[in-house]
Design a protein around this motif. Sequence first.
Motif, PDB file in Angstrom:
ATOM      1  N   ASN A  21       0.821  -1.210   0.000  1.00  0.00           N
ATOM      2  CA  ASN A  21       0.000   0.000   0.000  1.00  0.00           C
ATOM      3  C   ASN A  21       0.859   1.266   0.000  1.00  0.00           C
ATOM      4  OD1 ASN A  21      -2.419  -1.390  -0.046  1.00  0.00           O
ATOM      5  ND2 ASN A  21      -2.521  -1.519   2.177  1.00  0.00           N
ATOM      6  N   HIS A  22       1.983   1.224   0.711  1.00  0.00           N
ATOM      7  CA  HIS A  22       2.872   2.384   0.751  1.00  0.00           C
ATOM      8  C   HIS A  22       3.484   2.635  -0.620  1.00  0.00           C
ATOM      9  CE1 HIS A  22       6.661   4.521   1.772  1.00  0.00           C
ATOM     10  NE2 HIS A  22       5.808   5.236   2.474  1.00  0.00           N
ATOM     11  N   SER A  23       3.870   1.593  -1.323  1.00  0.00           N
ATOM     12  CA  SER A  23       4.442   1.761  -2.656  1.00  0.00           C
ATOM     13  C   SER A  23       3.411   2.330  -3.625  1.00  0.00           C
ATOM     14  CB  SER A  23       4.963   0.423  -3.190  1.00  0.00           C
ATOM     15  OG  SER A  23       6.073   0.001  -2.452  1.00  0.00           O
ATOM     16  N   PHE A  26       2.988   6.019  -2.752  1.00  0.00           N
ATOM     17  CA  PHE A  26       4.165   6.775  -3.153  1.00  0.00           C
ATOM     18  C   PHE A  26       4.169   6.997  -4.665  1.00  0.00           C
ATOM     19  CE2 PHE A  26       8.927   7.344  -3.028  1.00  0.00           C
ATOM     20  CZ  PHE A  26       8.912   8.414  -2.171  1.00  0.00           C
ATOM     21  N   GLY A  27       3.805   5.971  -5.433  1.00  0.00           N
ATOM     22  CA  GLY A  27       3.732   6.087  -6.890  1.00  0.00           C
ATOM     23  C   GLY A  27       2.651   7.057  -7.330  1.00  0.00           C
ATOM     24  N   ALA A  28       1.504   7.009  -6.682  1.00  0.00           N
ATOM     25  CA  ALA A  28       0.405   7.924  -7.029  1.00  0.00           C
ATOM     26  C   ALA A  28       0.798   9.368  -6.744  1.00  0.00           C
ATOM     27  CB  ALA A  28      -0.852   7.548  -6.256  1.00  0.00           C
ATOM     28  N   ARG A  52       1.052   0.294 -12.077  1.00  0.00           N
ATOM     29  CA  ARG A  52       2.016   1.339 -12.429  1.00  0.00           C
ATOM     30  C   ARG A  52       2.482   2.073 -11.174  1.00  0.00           C
ATOM     31  NH1 ARG A  52       0.249   6.770 -15.453  1.00  0.00           N
ATOM     32  NH2 ARG A  52      -0.567   7.125 -13.374  1.00  0.00           N
ATOM     33  N   ASN A  53       1.540   2.417 -10.311  1.00  0.00           N
ATOM     34  CA  ASN A  53       1.888   3.108  -9.068  1.00  0.00           C
ATOM     35  C   ASN A  53       2.743   2.228  -8.172  1.00  0.00           C
ATOM     36  OD1 ASN A  53       0.434   5.317  -9.874  1.00  0.00           O
ATOM     37  ND2 ASN A  53      -1.361   4.804  -8.682  1.00  0.00           N
TER      38      ASN A  53
END
Length: 76
Positions: A21-23, A26-28, A52-53
């Motif tokens: 969820n953190h990744s 962070f991507g978003a 992608r996110n």
Amino acid sequence: MDEEDNLDAFNTISEGEADYNHSKWFGAIFYYLINLGRKPYKYFTNSKFSKRNLWTGYFLKLLLLVLLIYLGIILF
């Protein structure tokens, strides 16, 4: 305190789910900042951008870790 209440206290996400969820988060945020806020943040958290996110956030965190290690070696 009942045993049921005690079990509910441990009903949380695992470390792997938290990292996932953190990744994604962070991507978003990365794509939101790249677009300078022209599209709403909710657009980038859409499920069609999930993978992608995830990968973007993962590589950004990895890059940040490598950068911190590099600076730690250079400065100390």
